[in-house]
Design a protein around this motif. Structure first.
Motif, PDB file in Angstrom:
ATOM      1  N   ARG A  25      39.411  29.981  42.039  1.00  0.00           N
ATOM      2  CA  ARG A  25      40.659  30.482  41.450  1.00  0.00           C
ATOM      3  C   ARG A  25      40.358  31.359  40.249  1.00  0.00           C
ATOM      4  O   ARG A  25      39.690  30.935  39.309  1.00  0.00           O
ATOM      5  N   LEU A  33      46.731  22.323  36.065  1.00  0.00           N
ATOM      6  CA  LEU A  33      46.456  22.824  37.413  1.00  0.00           C
ATOM      7  C   LEU A  33      45.002  22.607  37.796  1.00  0.00           C
ATOM      8  O   LEU A  33      44.699  22.256  38.943  1.00  0.00           O
ATOM      9  N   ILE A  92      41.802  32.427  45.304  1.00  0.00           N
ATOM     10  CA  ILE A  92      43.129  32.507  44.687  1.00  0.00           C
ATOM     11  C   ILE A  92      43.038  33.378  43.439  1.00  0.00           C
ATOM     12  O   ILE A  92      42.306  33.058  42.505  1.00  0.00           O
ATOM     13  N   HIS A  93      43.766  34.496  43.419  1.00  0.00           N
ATOM     14  CA  HIS A  93      43.933  35.255  42.177  1.00  0.00           C
ATOM     15  C   HIS A  93      45.327  34.915  41.678  1.00  0.00           C
ATOM     16  O   HIS A  93      46.331  35.446  42.140  1.00  0.00           O
ATOM     17  N   ASP A  94      45.367  34.004  40.721  1.00  0.00           N
ATOM     18  CA  ASP A  94      46.617  33.358  40.329  1.00  0.00           C
ATOM     19  C   ASP A  94      47.435  34.244  39.388  1.00  0.00           C
ATOM     20  O   ASP A  94      46.932  35.211  38.801  1.00  0.00           O
ATOM     21  N   VAL A 137      51.886  23.006  41.728  1.00  0.00           N
ATOM     22  CA  VAL A 137      52.518  23.418  40.477  1.00  0.00           C
ATOM     23  C   VAL A 137      53.460  22.326  39.974  1.00  0.00           C
ATOM     24  O   VAL A 137      53.502  22.021  38.772  1.00  0.00           O
ATOM     25  N   ARG A 161      49.862  32.015  33.610  1.00  0.00           N
ATOM     26  CA  ARG A 161      50.489  30.715  33.361  1.00  0.00           C
ATOM     27  C   ARG A 161      50.194  30.285  31.934  1.00  0.00           C
ATOM     28  O   ARG A 161      49.193  30.674  31.350  1.00  0.00           O
ATOM     29  N   TRP A 175      41.929  32.987  37.047  1.00  0.00           N
ATOM     30  CA  TRP A 175      43.090  32.739  36.189  1.00  0.00           C
ATOM     31  C   TRP A 175      43.640  34.041  35.616  1.00  0.00           C
ATOM     32  O   TRP A 175      42.931  35.025  35.453  1.00  0.00           O
ATOM     33  N   ALA A 202      46.417  30.385  47.796  1.00  0.00           N
ATOM     34  CA  ALA A 202      47.402  30.379  46.714  1.00  0.00           C
ATOM     35  C   ALA A 202      47.559  28.964  46.193  1.00  0.00           C
ATOM     36  O   ALA A 202      47.300  27.988  46.903  1.00  0.00           O
ATOM     37  N   VAL A 203      47.979  28.874  44.941  1.00  0.00           N
ATOM     38  CA  VAL A 203      48.381  27.579  44.394  1.00  0.00           C
ATOM     39  C   VAL A 203      49.700  27.205  45.047  1.00  0.00           C
ATOM     40  O   VAL A 203      50.633  28.021  45.115  1.00  0.00           O
ATOM     41  N   GLN A 224      47.768  25.582  32.766  1.00  0.00           N
ATOM     42  CA  GLN A 224      46.456  25.922  33.322  1.00  0.00           C
ATOM     43  C   GLN A 224      45.539  24.700  33.333  1.00  0.00           C
ATOM     44  O   GLN A 224      44.818  24.442  34.310  1.00  0.00           O
TER      45      GLN A 224
END
Length: 353
Positions: free
Chosen positions: A139, A121, A108-110, A332, A113, A141, A326-327, A118
């Motif tokens: 992930r 999450l 995941i390349h978020d 979320v 936020r 960030w 993905a998140v 963060q």
């Protein structure tokens, strides 16, 4: 049954195990240990194999280690491995522990936020892994603002200079893991989290699991020409200086959260105005200036931050099975609830005043 354990900075240990009996009565009936390690005298290896026969299939790493150590004898020289490493490989063969290759990782390349979200999450995703509602994940960030993240046991007043924090528009937040403060400026850091089941670090101490979970990124850094090493307990460094700091939390639900912040570039003057870095900590690191403790990736590689992240992800995907992830919206939503209940509250941020 086959199990493997690659020791960070050491050799590969392979265990091929046979058992007899069922359930609680199952026991080891045959064991062959192999690998690219060195052992003197070589006669110690058959003795170590024999020491495993008859042990319960549920034997702990500690019990196996004790048996293997006795069998090897006081004069044996185990080079590049240890009785404990053999025990971990055996536990993996017996199905009590897993390896990297037993899992498929969401990558995941978020999106950027805010800091408290963060923190929340990280907690939510780790618990989802522990509950079996999602698989392990990596992930990357992105940060939405300037931040200092303090460890769960750090004192706010001891770590943060309020005037410096105000001058540099710093949001102070607290994570669920221990360790030291991280000074964050968007675009100047690379932060990632690994969310894995505890089976991946089964039998490893906290210190061993730090090295084990950081091993892949050491390889990624070396591909970029940086001779990176793991410095116990939780630092990644090069000959030019510290690159990154890691922190970790193990959940009783069966998950491990391991997160790392790396310096891509750094405004050392701003950092020193915001963080109260004590003389004792500096002297322990063998330097007189906090300015010289950190050497960022930009100066060592000449690469853009985006290119370094792409290289990291490529290295991870070349070694392990990955899928794009993905998140989720549900994660979320849970995180936003936790922000209001916990992570943004003065009670949490100042739990250690």
């Amino acid at each position: 049954m086959h199990g493997e354990y690659k020791i960070p900075g050491g050799k590969l240990v392979v265990a091929d195990i046979e058992t007899h009996g069922d359930g609680a009565d199952a026991a080891v009936s045959g064991a062959v240990i192999s690998g690219d390690f060195f052992l003197e005298p070589p006669e110690a290896l058959p003795a170590m194999n024999a020491s495993l026969v008859g042990l319960p299939a549920t034997a702990s790493v500690a019990d196996m280690t004790a048996a293997l150590t006795r069998a090897a004898g006081p004069g044996a020289q185990l080079i590049g491995f240890s009785p404990e490493a053999v025990a971990i490989a055996v536990r993996r063969a017996l199905g009590h522990a897993t390896s990297w290759h037993d899992h498929t990782f969401d990558v995941i390349h978020d999106v950027p936020r805010e800091p408290h979200l963060q923190m929340a999450l990280d907690d939510v995703i780790a618990k989802e892994v522990g509950a079996g509602r999602r698989g392990p994940a990596l992930r990357i960030w992105e940060w939405e603002r300037n931040t200092v993240v303090i460890g769960s046991f750090q004192s706010v007043r001891n770590e943060i200079d309020p005037e410096g924090a105000a001058a540099h528009h710093i949001t102070v937040t607290r994570r669920v893991s221990g360790g030291g403060a991280m000074f964050i400026q968007p675009g100047n850091t690379i932060t990632y989290s690994l969310y894995v089941p505890t089976s991946l670090v089964e039998g490893l101490s906290f210190e061993q699991s730090y090295a084990f979970l950081d091993d892949w990124v050491l390889g990624a850094l070396r591909e970029l020409g940086i001779h990176a090493t793991y410095v116990p307990l939780n630092d990644i460094a090069s000959p030019a200086g510290k690159i990154a700091g890691a922190a970790q939390k193990r959940y009783t639900s069966g998950a491990v959260l391991h997160h790392v912040t790396m310096a891509y570039d750094i405004d050392a003057d701003a950092m020193l105005q915001v963080l109260r870095i004590g003389r004792e900590k500096l002297s322990d690191k063998g330097t007189k200036s906090a300015n010289k403790r950190v050497d960022p990736l930009r100066s060592q590689t000449g690469m853009t931050r985006e290119a370094i992240i792409e290289s990291f992800l490529g290295h991870f995907a070349s070694h392990y099975t990955t899928v794009a992830g993905a998140v989720t919206d549900a994660e979320v939503e849970k995180a936003h609830v936790l922000v209001g209940q916990r992570f943004s509250t003065p009670e949490w941020i100042n739990v250690v005043p």
